[in-house]
Design an enzyme around this catalytic site. Structure first.
Site, PDB file in Angstrom:
ATOM      1  CG  ASN A  43     121.545 114.424  48.693  1.00 47.92           C
ATOM      2  OD1 ASN A  43     121.237 113.728  49.648  1.00 47.92           O
ATOM      3  ND2 ASN A  43     120.778 114.589  47.641  1.00 47.92           N
ATOM      4  CB  CYS A  44     122.839 115.527  54.206  1.00 50.69           C
ATOM      5  SG  CYS A  44     121.137 115.494  53.610  1.00 50.69           S
ATOM      6  CB  THR A 276     100.667 115.289  40.131  1.00 54.54           C
ATOM      7  OG1 THR A 276     100.234 114.254  39.238  1.00 54.54           O
ATOM      8  CG2 THR A 276     102.058 114.965  40.673  1.00 54.54           C
ATOM      9  CB  ILE A 281     101.679 111.425  37.845  1.00 49.59           C
ATOM     10  CG1 ILE A 281     101.515 110.818  36.443  1.00 49.59           C
ATOM     11  CG2 ILE A 281     103.104 111.909  38.069  1.00 49.59           C
ATOM     12  CD1 ILE A 281     101.825 111.773  35.307  1.00 49.59           C
ATOM     13  CE1 TYR A 429     120.107 116.930  85.612  1.00 49.71           C
ATOM     14  CE2 TYR A 429     118.882 115.958  87.432  1.00 49.71           C
ATOM     15  CZ  TYR A 429     119.959 116.694  86.968  1.00 49.71           C
ATOM     16  OH  TYR A 429     120.876 117.186  87.834  1.00 49.71           O
ATOM     17  CE  LYS A 437     113.314 124.761  88.683  1.00 46.36           C
ATOM     18  NZ  LYS A 437     113.957 125.883  89.330  1.00 46.36           N
TER      19      LYS A 437
END
Ligand code: FAD
Length: 770
Positions: A43-44, A276, A281, A429, A437
């Site tokens: 769906n995304c 729930t 459930i 890095y 940094k």
């Protein structure tokens, strides 16, 4: 005995639960019901398919029912809706969507993952043909079919959340005009307003007609592709297509009808095991109410990551394990054309609504080392506990590196790290990826300085209307002021601050600021160590602009121009753009330079080209687009072209014969008339006065220099002039330096040696003397 597990919903949470259950048990009988035709679809990815970025529809189908069955032996029932739960008999009634046939299926454990449905606002015409919501593949196919038929025309997207933003971009990419209507004063409402200000600019830059603080009151449909959208601002819009993206509501109908407890936010109530109010459930995904990681308040946070993790945990517990869902922190990221916004943890809005104490800092580092091509500025906001420094939330916006920093900060928040911990993180890095940094370390340093009392800060709200006992001090260089400053601010560049410290009142609190906060910090340190009360404006002028909404929208609709090198540029401002391109005498590559760096380079170079010739600047700092316009308005040079250029912005500025008197009014609070009073006869101070005067004149100001007291010596002739003088006058005449060449340094003159050294350096650097 092997359990019979029924799952309602076959996408994010449901399919995750089914696959995990099978991995834990080869014996369990697992049936997954899905109302739609497909399971486990992306769906995304739907907006990207509509926009054409994902070309092949089949790529959206992460799994097919057949493949899922082959791999997991899950009985997948698509086009089947569960219409009822009978908790007494522990069974559900499932209806075939096509035939209407109903079957009762018993369960040992039931897992609900029915998701959330798009809200249709209660306005006339919300159901009209041509008005769509986007949740699943059927919606996608319908929207795409209409968009495919339209070659031009306007689409209206209602709602500026991530689905609305992604759809606005998708429809623009398809060549449609787009109006985005949002009731709030900002898009991406979960984030704080100053962090989304660049998104507003970005949307407008890409030609989206953005209507904030506006609601849709009615939609009139002539037919499916001829609609009229009535808006509260009175400026109705004719549209060929309308997308409603005003939010989602948890699908709780089944759970409510079965008498399961619903939480105060309207989602299915679950415990930490995702159980729930009925122990047999479980419920997961967009339909459930979660607890926020920080503070534990109930919330609806409909995101794919939590839904997938919850599906896995519910399956664990359904099969007798003891897995705990450790709350949701709301980590989200969204692409808006060339920008990305991301956030994790609590926003400032939610912190202040909860009454919790917090402090915040804003920093504007680069996505990676500025000298390596492609570095982009990044605005990062960090919220933390002012007592113990624990990180509470973070938001970032920029063209690169946002997702990486938000992910690191998401882990930091999850782990309960403090701002000191951020300062100490050892992160990967090399120049193409980050900085020694890293922005994470940098934000940690700044926040730790605040926490430790090394850098008292103030925020934009504090400088909008400073009190009478406060003074606003702008420590940027004069050239930077052309793009604006905070009204009422006094300008002393950082490098002159120590020498001019006596100009500042000691009885006032100084609120210092620069462009992004670093020089302001240095100024605050100088002033504090010199006995002043001083605070630094966090995030500097850049954050101030975002907070007070001074990021000017760009108005001209884009169109394309092909330059000499055959590059296609989407241009925004144009007076005879081809002419401007032909006139380019100097190209500046200012990519990776933070504003005002590109402007400073432009200011430097424009005086070196002939009047009528142009300087082209390519910059990646999004602030440059606005700054270059303000700079040209302020200096009188002509902005010929402003173009999106390979992820950066290219400006072509034509040098004009700038005569101060003919200049337009200043963009900022600075008047265009400057008077400089030179009251010192020291060489260095006189030089400073001339440099400022030249800078101001270059920026189009009419400059008057007024020489008084010792300053008059600068104008004195070097050769003696016959003038009748009395004894005292003759005495003074002998003591005073005879003209500019005889001035001494205010400090370290060393009998003229210091001065000689400075003059030598000036000669080598081609700096004209007095
Ligand atoms: P869903 O994935 O919606 O699945 C629920 C399924 O249950 C549906 O297919 C529905 O048909 C079915 N169903 C409902 N009731 C019944 C019933 N009674 N019987 C049978 N079947 C039933 N999240 C992100 O984190 N990042 C993103 O970039 C992102 N982009 C998105 C873009 C779009 C266009 C959309 C619509 C959502 C996006 N999301 C994103 C949200 C994310 O998709 C959801 O949070 C996630 O899918 C929720 O999972 P879920 O299992 O709860 O519900």
């Amino acid at each position: 005995m092997s359990p019979r597990i029924l799952i309602v919903g076959g996408v994010a949470g449901g399919a995750s639960a089914a696959a995990r259950a099978r991995r834990l048990s080869e014996d369990a009988e697992i049936i997954m019901f899905e109302r739609g035709e497909s399971i486990s679809f992306a769906n995304c990815g739907l907006p990207y398919y509509i926009g054409g970025v994902i070309a092949d529809r089949a790529r959206l189908l992460v799994q097919t029912p057949e493949a899922f069955h082959r791999r997991y032996r899950v009985d997948v029932r698509t086009r089947t809706t569960v219409v009822r739960i009978d908790r007494k008999t522990k069974s559900v009634v499932a209806r075939d969507v096509l035939t209407g046939d109903e079957r009762t299926e018993p369960y040992d454990v039931l897992i609900l993952s029915p998701g959330a449905e798009p809200v249709r606002p209660p306005i006339p015409g919300a159901d009209a043909p041509g008005v769509f919501t986007l949740r699943n593949l059927d919606d996608t196919d319908r929207i795409k079919a209409v968009a495919d038929r339209l070659e031009s025309g306007r689409a209206v997207v209602v709602g500026g959340g991530y689905i609305g933003l992604e759809m606005a971009e998708a429809l623009r990419q398809r060549g449609l005009d787009v109006t985005l209507v949002e009731l709030a004063k900002q898009v991406f409402i979960a984030a704080d307003p100053e962090m989304v200000a660049p998104l507003h600019q970005q949307l407008e830059y890409h030609g989206v007609d953005l209507r904030l603080g506006t609601s849709v009151t009615e939609i009139r449909a002539e037919d499916e592709t001829h609609l009229h959208v009535v808006t509260s601002d009175g400026r109705g819009v004719d549209a060929r297509l309308v997308i409603l993206a005003v939010g989602v509501r948890p699908e709780t109908g089944l759970a409510r009808a079965a008498g399961l407890e619903i939480g105060p936010t309207g989602g299915i109530a679950v415990d930490e095991h995702l159980r729930t109010s009925d122990p047999a459930i479980f419920a997961v995904g967009d339909a459930v109410e979660v607890r926020q990681l920080i503070g534990g308040s109930p919330a609806l946070i409909p995101l794919a990551g939590p839904a997938n993790r919850q599906g896995r945990i519910a399956a664990d517990n359904a099969l007798g394990r003891d897995s705990v869902y450790k709350r949701t922190q709301g980590t989200a990221v969204c692409k808006v054309f060339d920008l990305t916004i991301g956030m994790t943890g609590l926003s400032e809005k939610s912190l202040s609504a909860s009454g919790r104490r917090y402090e915040k800092i804003h920093v504007h580092p680069s996505s990676h080392a500025g000298y390596y091509p492609g570095a982009m500025p990044l605005s990062l906001k960090l919220l933390f506990d002012p007592g113990n420094g624990v990180v509470l939330g973070a938001q970032a916006v920029g063209a690169a590196g946002v997702d990486k920093r938000i992910d690191v900060l998401a882990v930091a928040i999850r782990a309960g790290l403090t701002v000191h911990d951020l300062a100490e993180q050892e992160l990967a890095y090399a120049p193409p990826y980050g900085s020694a940094k890293d922005p994470i370390n940098y934000a940690g340093f700044v926040a730790a300085n605040v926490l430790d009392g090394d850098m008292p800060i103030c925020h934009a709200a504090d400088v909008v209307e400073p009190r009478g006992d406060q003074l606003l001090l702008d420590v940027r260089d004069p050239a930077e002021l052309a793009v604006g400053t905070i009204p009422g601010a006094v300008n002393i560049p950082l490098d002159e601050l120590r020498d001019r410290i006596d100009e500042l009142p000691r009885d006032k609190e100084i609120l210092a600021f620069c462009q992004v906060g670093l020089r302001g910090y240095l100024a605050a340190r100088i002033l504090t160590l010199s006995g002043f009360r001083c605070r630094n404006l966090s995030g500097g002028y850049k954050t101030y602009q975002a907070v007070v909404g001074h990021l000017p929208p760009e108005e001209a609709p884009p169109h394309e121009v092909v330059d000499d090198a055959g590059q296609v540029e989407t241009t925004r401002i144009l007076a005879d753009a081809e002419d401007g391109l032909a006139a380019v005498a100097k190209e500046i590559d200012a990519r990776g330079l933070q504003c005002p760096g590109p402007i400073m380079r432009l200011a430097e170079e424009i005086c070196r080209v002939d009047v009528g010739r142009a300087v082209a600047v390519v910059a990646t700092d999004p602030g440059f687009r606005a700054d270059v316009g303000a700079w040209c308005a302020s200096t009188g040079h002509e902005l010929r072209l402003l173009a999106a250029h390979d992820g950066a912005c290219r400006a072509v500025v034509v040098r004009r014969d700038v005569r101060p008197a003919a200049q337009p009014a200043a963009a900022g609070a600075l008047a265009k008339q400057k008077t400089i009073v030179v009251f010192s006869g020291d060489f260095d101070k006189a030089m400073a006065a001339f440099i400022i005067a030249n800078g101001a004149a270059a920026m189009g100001s009419r400059v008057t220099m007024f020489f008084t007291f010792w300053g008059l010596n600068i104008l004195r002739r070097s050769e003696p002039v016959a003038v009748r003088k009395n004894l005292v006058e003759r005495m003074f005449g002998r003591m005073m330096p005879r003209g500019a060449e005889r001035l001494a340094l205010s400090k370290m003159n060393l009998g003229g040696a210091g001065l000689a050294m400075i003059k030598g350096i000036m000669r080598r650097k081609n700096v004209a003397s007095l």
